[in-house]
Write an enzyme that holds these catalytic residues in place. Structure first.
Site, PDB file in Angstrom:
ATOM      1  N   THR A   1       0.806  -1.217   0.000  1.00  0.00           N
ATOM      2  CA  THR A   1       0.000   0.000   0.000  1.00  0.00           C
ATOM      3  C   THR A   1       0.847   1.278   0.000  1.00  0.00           C
ATOM      4  O   THR A   1       0.301   2.376  -0.006  1.00  0.00           O
ATOM      5  CB  THR A   1      -0.974   0.025   1.192  1.00  0.00           C
ATOM      6  OG1 THR A   1      -0.254  -0.265   2.393  1.00  0.00           O
ATOM      7  CG2 THR A   1      -2.063  -1.025   1.004  1.00  0.00           C
TER       8      THR A   1
ATOM      9  N   HIS B   1       8.971   0.282   5.427  1.00  0.00           N
ATOM     10  CA  HIS B   1       9.557   1.018   6.556  1.00  0.00           C
ATOM     11  C   HIS B   1      10.183   0.002   7.496  1.00  0.00           C
ATOM     12  O   HIS B   1      10.079  -1.219   7.273  1.00  0.00           O
ATOM     13  CB  HIS B   1       8.522   1.905   7.249  1.00  0.00           C
ATOM     14  CG  HIS B   1       7.279   1.204   7.685  1.00  0.00           C
ATOM     15  ND1 HIS B   1       7.246   0.326   8.749  1.00  0.00           N
ATOM     16  CD2 HIS B   1       6.010   1.227   7.202  1.00  0.00           C
ATOM     17  CE1 HIS B   1       6.015  -0.150   8.913  1.00  0.00           C
ATOM     18  NE2 HIS B   1       5.252   0.384   7.976  1.00  0.00           N
TER      19      HIS B   1
ATOM     20  N   HIS C   1       8.782  -3.350   8.650  1.00  0.00           N
ATOM     21  CA  HIS C   1       8.795  -4.531   7.778  1.00  0.00           C
ATOM     22  C   HIS C   1      10.099  -5.318   7.897  1.00  0.00           C
ATOM     23  O   HIS C   1      10.204  -6.438   7.397  1.00  0.00           O
ATOM     24  CB  HIS C   1       8.654  -4.125   6.300  1.00  0.00           C
ATOM     25  CG  HIS C   1       7.341  -3.492   5.956  1.00  0.00           C
ATOM     26  ND1 HIS C   1       7.206  -2.137   5.731  1.00  0.00           N
ATOM     27  CD2 HIS C   1       6.104  -4.018   5.808  1.00  0.00           C
ATOM     28  CE1 HIS C   1       5.942  -1.867   5.436  1.00  0.00           C
ATOM     29  NE2 HIS C   1       5.256  -2.986   5.485  1.00  0.00           N
TER      30      HIS C   1
ATOM     31  N   LYS D   1      -6.097  -4.316  13.030  1.00  0.00           N
ATOM     32  CA  LYS D   1      -6.587  -3.030  12.538  1.00  0.00           C
ATOM     33  C   LYS D   1      -7.988  -2.771  13.077  1.00  0.00           C
ATOM     34  O   LYS D   1      -8.765  -3.688  13.279  1.00  0.00           O
ATOM     35  CB  LYS D   1      -6.639  -3.022  11.000  1.00  0.00           C
ATOM     36  CG  LYS D   1      -5.350  -3.439  10.322  1.00  0.00           C
ATOM     37  CD  LYS D   1      -4.257  -2.420  10.543  1.00  0.00           C
ATOM     38  CE  LYS D   1      -3.001  -2.770   9.755  1.00  0.00           C
ATOM     39  NZ  LYS D   1      -2.403  -4.036  10.059  1.00  0.00           N
TER      40      LYS D   1
ATOM     41  N   ARG E   1      -8.718  -0.938   5.365  1.00  0.00           N
ATOM     42  CA  ARG E   1      -7.727  -0.165   4.625  1.00  0.00           C
ATOM     43  C   ARG E   1      -8.312   0.450   3.363  1.00  0.00           C
ATOM     44  O   ARG E   1      -9.296  -0.029   2.825  1.00  0.00           O
ATOM     45  CB  ARG E   1      -6.563  -1.071   4.222  1.00  0.00           C
ATOM     46  CG  ARG E   1      -5.763  -1.597   5.391  1.00  0.00           C
ATOM     47  CD  ARG E   1      -4.673  -2.509   4.890  1.00  0.00           C
ATOM     48  NE  ARG E   1      -3.925  -3.090   5.993  1.00  0.00           N
ATOM     49  CZ  ARG E   1      -2.920  -3.957   5.825  1.00  0.00           C
ATOM     50  NH1 ARG E   1      -2.565  -4.314   4.621  1.00  0.00           N
ATOM     51  NH2 ARG E   1      -2.295  -4.447   6.862  1.00  0.00           N
TER      52      ARG E   1
ATOM     53  N   GLN F   1      -5.669 -15.158   1.650  1.00  0.00           N
ATOM     54  CA  GLN F   1      -4.283 -15.404   2.047  1.00  0.00           C
ATOM     55  C   GLN F   1      -4.008 -16.910   2.072  1.00  0.00           C
ATOM     56  O   GLN F   1      -2.931 -17.366   1.671  1.00  0.00           O
ATOM     57  CB  GLN F   1      -3.990 -14.792   3.421  1.00  0.00           C
ATOM     58  CG  GLN F   1      -2.520 -14.911   3.813  1.00  0.00           C
ATOM     59  CD  GLN F   1      -2.164 -14.090   5.034  1.00  0.00           C
ATOM     60  OE1 GLN F   1      -2.740 -13.033   5.267  1.00  0.00           O
ATOM     61  NE2 GLN F   1      -1.218 -14.564   5.828  1.00  0.00           N
TER      62      GLN F   1
ATOM     63  N   ASP G   1       1.051 -11.491  14.457  1.00  0.00           N
ATOM     64  CA  ASP G   1      -0.347 -11.098  14.286  1.00  0.00           C
ATOM     65  C   ASP G   1      -0.989 -11.798  13.084  1.00  0.00           C
ATOM     66  O   ASP G   1      -2.207 -11.748  12.913  1.00  0.00           O
ATOM     67  CB  ASP G   1      -0.463  -9.574  14.129  1.00  0.00           C
ATOM     68  CG  ASP G   1       0.312  -9.035  12.939  1.00  0.00           C
ATOM     69  OD1 ASP G   1       1.271  -9.705  12.495  1.00  0.00           O
ATOM     70  OD2 ASP G   1      -0.039  -7.951  12.448  1.00  0.00           O
TER      71      ASP G   1
ATOM     72  N   LYS H   1       5.346   1.015  20.323  1.00  0.00           N
ATOM     73  CA  LYS H   1       5.512   0.417  18.996  1.00  0.00           C
ATOM     74  C   LYS H   1       6.874   0.768  18.417  1.00  0.00           C
ATOM     75  O   LYS H   1       7.305   1.922  18.450  1.00  0.00           O
ATOM     76  CB  LYS H   1       4.396   0.900  18.075  1.00  0.00           C
ATOM     77  CG  LYS H   1       4.312   0.135  16.762  1.00  0.00           C
ATOM     78  CD  LYS H   1       3.056   0.481  15.989  1.00  0.00           C
ATOM     79  CE  LYS H   1       2.952  -0.339  14.718  1.00  0.00           C
ATOM     80  NZ  LYS H   1       1.739  -0.028  13.954  1.00  0.00           N
TER      81      LYS H   1
ATOM     82  N   LYS I   1       8.266   3.843  15.083  1.00  0.00           N
ATOM     83  CA  LYS I   1       7.525   5.096  14.965  1.00  0.00           C
ATOM     84  C   LYS I   1       8.273   6.208  15.706  1.00  0.00           C
ATOM     85  O   LYS I   1       8.814   6.000  16.779  1.00  0.00           O
ATOM     86  CB  LYS I   1       6.133   4.957  15.583  1.00  0.00           C
ATOM     87  CG  LYS I   1       5.201   4.037  14.798  1.00  0.00           C
ATOM     88  CD  LYS I   1       4.517   4.787  13.683  1.00  0.00           C
ATOM     89  CE  LYS I   1       3.420   3.938  13.050  1.00  0.00           C
ATOM     90  NZ  LYS I   1       2.728   4.658  11.989  1.00  0.00           N
ATOM     91  N   THR I   2       8.300   7.387  15.113  1.00  0.00           N
ATOM     92  CA  THR I   2       8.845   8.563  15.789  1.00  0.00           C
ATOM     93  C   THR I   2       7.766   9.638  15.781  1.00  0.00           C
ATOM     94  O   THR I   2       6.683   9.448  15.230  1.00  0.00           O
ATOM     95  CB  THR I   2      10.099   9.089  15.057  1.00  0.00           C
ATOM     96  OG1 THR I   2       9.705   9.591  13.768  1.00  0.00           O
ATOM     97  CG2 THR I   2      11.135   7.982  14.867  1.00  0.00           C
TER      98      THR I   2
END
Length: 432
Positions: free
Chosen positions: A39, A44, A47, A81, A85, A177, A198, A235, A238-239
């Site tokens: 997506t 990032h 992954h 989620k 999405r 999947q 997950d 998490k 993330k910043t």
């Protein structure tokens, strides 16, 4: 062959594993796949654990397949989620796929000689002509609604606070999947699926679909890595400014390097096992050395170096180090001129900024600019005194005379001027 499961265990990269998986991996070369979300046109660092699993898999002699979820990306996965999405069009998905492959090629060998060369596939290629009737006949008849409802990800959405509940589209995600695994099992002899913890529910649906479709003798397995968190439980990746991306246009190599350099001691000890290919002996020695003198930050430095070179290049690492020296070490105007605009802004993100009309900068004496328009100094007298003592610099060059006139040539990237007071106090003036 190295034992892949043992490799994951000592690195802290093993969460759940189906019985028989390790025995299969020790018996023969195994083809395994991992799905990734297309997506965005970049991965990032969230992954990276999955990509590193594939890297270790290949280094242990097995064959990695990375699956770009073009079809499933058009639907959305309910796992973890609270909302569905956004759906993407085919053109965007294929663009994203090509960008992702370039990034993954830095971790996996797609050109390896022999049977374990990495491959990239897109499930849109085999799903785009798959009709609903085909789906119902080939997939739907094998998995009961009761089985699907029991999955934790589905239960969380049904019993959670999501206003719109769980759509039928999302509900079918685990079957899609699962069909990916069945397709790769039949077409590529792929017997193992890897993923984040997950995804366990979706992954076991795949192994169940294979067995119910092909018979109980069909050997299909699943293995997950834990979801990576920081020592404080927050998490990972993330910043305040968002994700840390592998694409240099989204996150500069300097900002990327700094992220790893600034992790805590506990996180550095954990991350160097997960996000590098350094062997156990090397890491154990680094940990021991770090614990003797944590202030020297041995682990953080080596971690930042290894990951930056792997994701970017040795040249980018050297540039990132040089950029770091601009703030914390001795550097020259030449170092400053090498920085692109975004890296310049990243380096000086934490220093005071002054926006001044360009017309009020060009042709003005430094002492006027730095006391009135951009009040770096509280008074002209103090600036004169500091200048005489060699304590004022413009763009990393000592200012000899406070009445020196600022010219167009002084502006970095045509719009920035860096003023320095003493050794460590910086101020960035931005021409509007």
């Amino acid at each position: 062959m190295k034992n892949f499961v043992e490799e994951l265990k000592w690195r802290g990269m093993l969460a759940q594993i189906m019985p028989g998986t390790e025995e299969l991996l020790q018996k023969q070369m195994v083809t395994a796949y991992l799905g990734t979300d297309p997506t965005a046109d970049s991965l990032h660092i969230g992954h990276l654990c999955g990509i590193m699993m594939l890297r270790h898999l290949q280094q242990c002699g097995h064959k990695p397949i990375i699956l770009v979820g073009g079809a499933t990306g058009m639907i959305g996965d309910p796992s973890g989620k609270s909302q569905e999405r956004n759906l993407l069009d085919a053109e965007t998905l294929y663009h994203n796929q090509e960008c992702i492959k370039k990034q993954v090629a830095k971790f996996l060998d797609f050109d390896a000689e022999g049977p374990n060369a990495a491959e990239m596939v897109n499930n849109y290629d085999w799903m785009k002509d798959f009709t609903f009737l085909d789906f119902a006949r080939t997939v739907g008849k094998h998995i009961t609604v009761n089985y699907m409802m029991a999955k934790e990800s589905v239960q969380q959405r049904l019993n959670g606070t999501a206003r719109d509940g769980l759509s039928f589209t999302e509900f079918t995600y685990q079957l899609l999947q699962g069909y990916d695994f069945l397709h790769l099992y039949q077409e590529k002899n792929c017997q193992l699926q890897l993923g984040g913890n997950d995804q366990w529910g979706n992954m076991t649906t795949g192994t169940e679909l294979i067995r119910r479709t092909l018979g109980s003798e069909a050997e299909a397995y699943a293995l997950t890595c834990p979801l990576i968190t920081k020592a404080d439980g927050k998490k990972f990746g993330k910043t305040e400014s968002g994700n840390i991306w592998l694409d240099r246009n989204r996150t500069t190599p300097y900002a990327f390097y700094q992220f790893w350099l600034n992790v805590s001691d506990d996180d550095a000890e954990k991350y160097i096992k997960i996000f590098t290919s350094l062997d156990k002996e090397t890491i154990d020695a680094l940990v021991e050395e770090h614990r003797k003198d944590p202030g020297y930050r041995i682990l953080q430095k080596r971690l930042a170096e290894e990951v930056t070179v792997m994701c970017h290049s040795q040249e980018d690492l050297e540039t990132a180090k040089e950029a770091s020296n601009i703030l914390f070490g001795k550097s020259t105007k030449d170092s400053l001129l090498k920085l692109d605009e975004q890296t310049l802004l990243d380096v000086f993100a934490g220093v005071p900024h002054y926006e001044v009309a360009k017309a009020d900068i060009i042709g003005k004496a430094a002492i006027e600019l730095l006391t009135a328009d951009a009040p770096v100094f509280p008074s002209k007298g103090e600036m004169r005194k500091l200048t005489q003592g060699g304590g004022v610099s413009i763009n990393k060059e000592k200012l000899a005379d406070p009445t020196t006139v600022i010219t167009e040539a002084d502006l970095l990237d045509g719009k920035y001027l860096l003023a320095q007071q003493g050794k460590k106090k910086y101020f960035l003036i931005i021409a509007k």
